[in-house]
Design an enzyme around this catalytic site. Structure first.
Site, short mmCIF file in Angstrom:
data_model
loop_
_atom_site.label_atom_id
_atom_site.label_comp_id
_atom_site.label_asym_id
_atom_site.label_seq_id
_atom_site.Cartn_x
_atom_site.Cartn_y
_atom_site.Cartn_z
N GLY A 76 3.88 1.09 2.29
CA GLY A 76 4.98 0.19 1.99
C GLY A 76 4.47 -1.21 1.74
N VAL A 96 4.09 -5.36 2.67
CA VAL A 96 3.94 -6.23 3.83
C VAL A 96 4.29 -7.65 3.44
CG1 VAL A 96 2.41 -6.94 5.70
CG2 VAL A 96 2.00 -4.77 4.52
N ASP A 102 -4.87 6.96 12.38
CA ASP A 102 -5.16 6.53 11.01
C ASP A 102 -6.15 5.38 11.02
OD1 ASP A 102 -4.93 6.56 8.27
OD2 ASP A 102 -3.16 5.28 8.22
N LYS A 152 6.33 -5.38 8.00
CA LYS A 152 5.85 -4.25 7.21
C LYS A 152 7.02 -3.30 6.97
CE LYS A 152 1.88 -1.32 7.03
NZ LYS A 152 0.52 -1.36 7.48
N GLY A 173 0.84 -1.18 0.00
CA GLY A 173 0.00 0.00 0.00
C GLY A 173 0.88 1.22 0.00
N GLY A 174 0.26 2.34 0.22
CA GLY A 174 0.99 3.59 0.17
C GLY A 174 2.12 3.62 1.17
#
Lengths: 919, 188
Positions: free
Chosen positions: A94, A96, A206, A113, A91-92
């Protein structure tokens, strides 16, 4: 298997549409009846649908060849104690990876991650590891465990997390067609987890469906707690992080709270907002900003400005959105009409309160949000009220009276002095101080913190501390929780009152905590209650019992690392007790002991460390050990910067007190710079409204010292006006004295006298007879008489001034700091009166005291001015050589502390050089 | 350049063949340029997802072009198709070189790529997708957005203002077609 011709496809296409929209059961029945009617078509469709099921299972085309960040070919590599197996997501932030322990010690699989951030320098790496270790302590069954954090040999930071197999909460609910009530119950599990983190003073920052997973067994697991914070570089605000680091998805910061987009401090209220969005989505199937598409700019505008549509209206059937509303209702096992009715009322109100634009208007804590949802489920009346006209009007008024309310806070009951510490400013702002939240981390980890602090407005908000505490007390009274947590809560409330200088309110609360604690076995709780009570009592003039309580508390604690934080708690209170009862040296010794105890803890409570530094600096300052105080302030300031808390109110207070110590030691040039920074920090919207009048007055006084008289009078006059407006007696008095001094230096004697005439009756009313402040008053009068030319009056007043302060000092009422100045002032009058020998005695007295406090090579304007005066006295005595030497010493001191252009520096230089020429 | 893209999209939607060609080639170089710029801006170890790149491309071009620029959904449809080409090129490139490569920013992980989807397979999917596009362009576009560019169903739904479920259904349907087509081609 044959390929499909375009014609075949066209023919099958509408049937496929139909079939794919059905559930498995529906589809089976439908296929059966279709096969009866048209067997060929039925067989074809059955084949395609079987293929569909196989593809779905296999996940065909589900893992797109989307670009993967990071170093290529990571599989098989080891990161720390883990071997990477395969990439499971990206994802944005990084990529996983699924990984397992290389040493085979545990059978455990984890997710590694990698974060797409460039850590800035070594400091960044250390901070990352440190923060990571704090998050690692967040243990809760609903929070995915952070196992480890580190930086790979290639320099890429990574986190090792518990591997959770589950689905995003919104998809989980949709796939199981959970109804509203089941969704609310699941959501409550999320709240429990977030509340736990908040109690540990960790804000998620978040929260969004992809971070809230539900396992197949229905267990909720929250991911990425506090990671958004890890991603923040030094000097980067949260909004920037959200928008840049998150990359593609962050271009649509759908779950960001208004304050995050505005770059304002993130608090627990930020999570309340994100949870509000999540609840909205779970209930309605849509985002509060409405259905897309949203450009980032539109979305930001919607989040910051637009009131969201009520959930019940969002799901209500309309012609334009018939498809969406029907789908969403079906997923909730109901119809649009029924769904809308279900949401109308309580759920609308609860969601609206969580989604308030202003953080302090939201639920005060995640627990409060959960409580209301619980009441909803039990059909009890909820606490949130829908907005009424009266509410909106009140809101408007509130916005406009911020200034008044802020000023009204600045009430202080402490000793009125010639100098002012920012005691009241510290209290006034403590609640809206982000750093403060962290300070409490190691002290009392409980709901109250998030309760109190989440209500804390990030900036210039109207004043509700007492209301807040009042509410907190009521909650505690109603609570039937265990006694240990009640004691903790009561201590926290009491301390908050103390910080507000509301000792009268603090005392009964802490007495109650102490009383309950006697029935408990838990040593930490017993010790904390003792020490907290001791602290309050020492301020209430019961020093004996206060000290006994501190001793009792310390005895309670075994000498083991697990009690180290409690010992720090008790030692800091013990230091306050010692200082309050005039035992300055013991006060210092106890903070130092706290500093040592802190090293024993297995934790790294950095904010507590900062607090110890600040207390140490204050203890030194109060003991008039100024060089040590300044050193400790410097360390505290470094620490504060390292923690990225440079622009908080804790920083503002620290800077004020630091500058005050500098000005007391006679380094006004440095003090001026630091005061200026303190003012910058508390300044809001280019106005001085947020700046404490005491800080303004302190600054004015330093400007006066630096002979910047016009600026000085401006600041002093504003300090006076603001203090008057706020009803702040202490600062009003201080600013009148400052103004008198400035006007005198401006040769405006009439105004100087007017100030003194105004302040005198006020001081008589506020202060006990014999207070050293009266000496200051007499001394100012003396100097004004001297300037006016009434020598006998000046001399008489100068004598009275010295006598008053000497007497006060002997009686233990302080004022020693002021004595050297008073001797010098009297010497000045004596010199003018043509009595240089008497003047010489006074100068010697002054120098003697100064040398004790500021031993050479300490540079100080005070020593400089004393030597300048000495030079003048020596000239009058005809001892030109000695006078020249004294003047040279004065220049040395003054050049560095006042600057070479300062009139006093120039006079000293002239004396040193003029003498040389005569030679 | 921006205004060209804007007018080219207009022309392409009128069925102008050469304009469509020109549009794709313009988008191609534009996306390539952006990728390079982002790489330079963000520094070497950081990579950028395709969705980010496309969002930024949109913002960039829309900003240059002003209000006449088509909405995001329309733009993404074209851009995603171009992106597909770039990604396949890149996969091929990576396969040939193993190391390095011109398109560092998307830094496709060769190993994972080979495990997940072979570049030859990608090319086949792409061909099948072109076939599908002739009959049902909307379906093909979803595959571009979802599979090649990594948009989520929710994002695609938001772009098109339909429900997520609709997007998913269309995607499942497209997948059946593609699979069938590829299997048939392989067994030839």
């Amino acid at each position: 298997m044959s390929t499909l011709s375009p014609e075949q496809w066209q023919a099958l296409s509408p049937y496929l549409d139909q079939a794919l929209a059905m559930t498995d059961e529906e589809r089976a029945a439908w296929l059966l009846s279709l096969s009866e009617q048209t067997p060929a078509l039925g067989a074809q469709l059955r084949e395609l649908l079987d293929e569909h099921r196989a593809l779905a299972q296999e996940g065909f085309l589900e893992q797109g060849p989307v670009p993967l960040p990071g170093a290529p070919g990571l599989a098989g590599q080891t990161i720390g104690a883990y071997t990477l197996l395969s990439q499971i997501g990206q994802g944005g932030m990084g990529s996983v990876w699924l990984a397992e322990r290389s040493d085979g010690r545990f059978e455990r699989r984890v997710a590694v991650k990698f974060l797409n951030i460039a850590l800035i320098g070594r400091g960044g790496e250390e901070r990352f590891k440190r923060e990571g270790s704090i998050l690692g302590r967040l243990a809760h069954p609903h929070i995915a465990e952070l196992v480890d954090a580190g930086v790979s040999s290639a320099g890429q930071p990574y986190l090792v997390l518990e591997h959770v197999e589950g689905d995003h909460i919104d998809r989980y609910c949709d796939q199981r067609t959970l109804g509203v009530e089941a969704r609310v119950r699941l959501f409550l599990d999320v709240l429990v987890a977030v509340a736990h983190a908040h109690a540990n003073l960790i804000v998620h920052r978040d929260l969004k469906p992809s971070n809230v997973l539900v396992r197949n067994d229905g267990q909720v697991k929250l991911l990425d707690f506090g990671i958004a914070k890890l991603l923040e570089g030094e000097g980067q605000d949260g909004a920037a992080t959200l928008l840049t680091i998150e990359g593609g998805r962050a271009m649509t910061p759908e779950y960001a709270a208004p304050e995050q987009l505005r770059g304002e401090p993130v608090t627990t209220a930020t999570d309340v907002y994100a949870l509000g969005v999540l609840l909205y989505v779970l209930l309605t199937g849509q985002h509060p900003a409405g259905t897309g598409p949203h450009t980032p700019a539109d979305l930001v505008k919607a989040i910051v400005d637009t009131e969201p549509t009520r959930p019940s209206d969002t799901v209500a059937p309309t012609r334009a959105k018939a498809e969406i509303t029907t789908t969403n209702a079906t997923r909730r096992a109901t119809t649009p009409e029924k769904l809308s009715r279900l949401l109308r009322g309580d759920l609308d109100t609860i969601v609206a309160k969580a989604l308030k634009k202003a953080p302090q208007e939201r639920y005060s804590s995640v627990t409060a949000l959960g409580d209301d949802l619980g009441r909803y489920l039990r059909n009890e009346p909820i606490s949130a009220r829908p907005d009424t006209v009266a509410y909106r009007a009140a809101k408007f008024v509130r916005r406009h009276r911020t200034a008044v309310a802020l000023a009204a806070l600045a009430v202080i009951a402490a000793v009125a002095g010639l100098v002012g510490t920012l005691m009241q400013a510290r209290t006034a702002r403590a609640q809206r101080d982000f750093a403060f939240r962290q300070l409490e981390r190691a002290e009392a980890v409980n709901d109250l913190n998030s309760f109190l602090l989440s209500d804390a407005a990030p900036s210039g908000k109207p004043f509700t501390v007492n209301e807040l505490l009042e509410r907190a007390r009521h909650i505690v009274e109603r609570q039937h929780g265990n006694d240990a947590s009640r004691v903790q809560l009561l201590i926290s409330i009491g301390q908050q009152y103390s910080t507000q200088d509301e000792d009268a309110k603090a005392r009964p609360v802490i007495e109650e905590a102490y009383r309950i604690s006697r029935g408990l076995a838990d040593r930490s709780t017993r010790a904390q209650a003792s020490c907290a009570l001791g602290n309050v009592l020492s301020r209430a003039d019961d020093p004996k019992r206060a000290e006994a309580l501190i001793q009792e508390g310390l005895r309670e604690l075994p000498n083991e690392p697990q009690y180290a934080l409690d010992r720090v708690f008790c030692l800091l209170r013990g230091s306050a007790v010692a200082r309050n009862t005039g035992e300055a040296q013991e006060g210092i010794a106890r903070v130092q002991a706290a500093q040592r105890a802190l090293k024993e803890t297995p934790f790294d409570p950095e904010m507590l460390r900062l607090r110890v530094f600040i207390d140490l600096a204050e203890a030194y300052r109060e003991a008039a050990q100024l060089p040590e105080a300044i050193h400790a302030f410097e360390q505290a300031s470094v620490e504060l910067t390292a923690l990225g808390r440079d622009d908080t109110q804790t920083a503002g207070t620290l800077l004020n007190n630091w500058a005050l110590a500098l000005s007391q030691i006679g380094r006004p040039l440095e003090a001026e710079r630091i005061y200026r920074r303190a003012i910058e920090i508390s300044r809001t919207d280019q106005s001085e409204q947020g700046v404490s009048p005491m800080l303004l007055n302190n600054y004015a006084s330093t400007l006066d010292d630096l002979a910047r008289l016009d600026e000085a009078s401006g600041y002093a006059e504003r300090a006076y006006a603001r203090a008057r407006q706020a009803g702040d007696e202490v600062v009003t008095n201080q600013s009148l004295l400052t103004r008198a001094r400035i006007y005198r230096n401006q040769h405006d004697f009439a105004r100087g006298f007017a100030m003194l005439d105004e302040v005198e009756p006020r001081l008589r009313k506020d202060l006990p007879p014999g207070h050293h402040a009266f000496g200051s008053l007499l001394s100012e009068r003396s100097l004004l008489e001297l300037e006016r030319g009434d020598l006998p009056a000046a001399l008489r007043l100068a004598n009275q001034a010295v006598n008053a302060v000497e007497a006060a000092n002997k009686a233990g009422k302080a004022g020693r700091n002021f004595l050297p100045t008073l001797y010098q002032r009297r010497a000045k009058v004596e010199l003018q009166a043509g009595r240089p020998d008497v003047a010489a005695t006074d100068v010697a007295l002054a120098l003697n005291l100064l040398q004790k406090d500021l031993p050479p090579p300490t540079l100080s304007s005070k020593s400089g001015r004393a030597h300048l005066l000495l030079a003048r006295v020596l000239i009058a005595q005809g001892k030109t050589d000695e006078a020249r030497a004294a003047a040279r010493t004065a220049v040395e001191h003054l050049q560095r502390t006042l600057g070479s252009d300062h009139p006093d520096t120039r006079s000293a230089r002239q004396l040193a050089e003029a003498d040389a020429k005569q030679k | 350049m921006g205004s060209t893209i804007s007018s080219l999209i207009g022309a392409a939607e009128q069925g102008d063949g050469p304009a469509t060609e020109a549009l794709f080639s313009a988008l191609h170089s534009e996306l390539h340029r952006l990728a390079k710029r982002e790489l330079a801006r963000r520094g070497a170890p950081v990579s950028l997802s395709v969705t980010t790149l496309l969002h930024e491309a949109y913002l960039d071009m829309a900003a240059r072009d002003g209000p006449s620029f088509p909405d995001q959904a329309r733009f993404m449809g074209y851009a995603a198709r171009v992106m597909r080409g770039l990604i396949i090129d890149h996969a091929r490139e990576r396969h040939a070189q193993k190391r390095g490569g011109l398109f560092e920013i998307t830094s496709l992980d060769t190993e994972v790529m080979e495990k997940a989807v072979d570049h030859r397979e990608l090319a086949q999917i792409s061909e099948a997708l072109d076939e599908l596009g002739k009959m049902e362009p909307a379906l093909a576009e979803i595959v571009d957005l979802k599979f090649f560019c990594g948009f989520s169903f929710a994002e695609i739904a938001a772009m098109r203002d339909v429900s997520e479920r609709t997007v998913q259904r269309n995607w499942e349907k497209a997948r059946i077609y593609l699979h069938r087509k590829i299997r048939a081609d392989l067994s030839l």
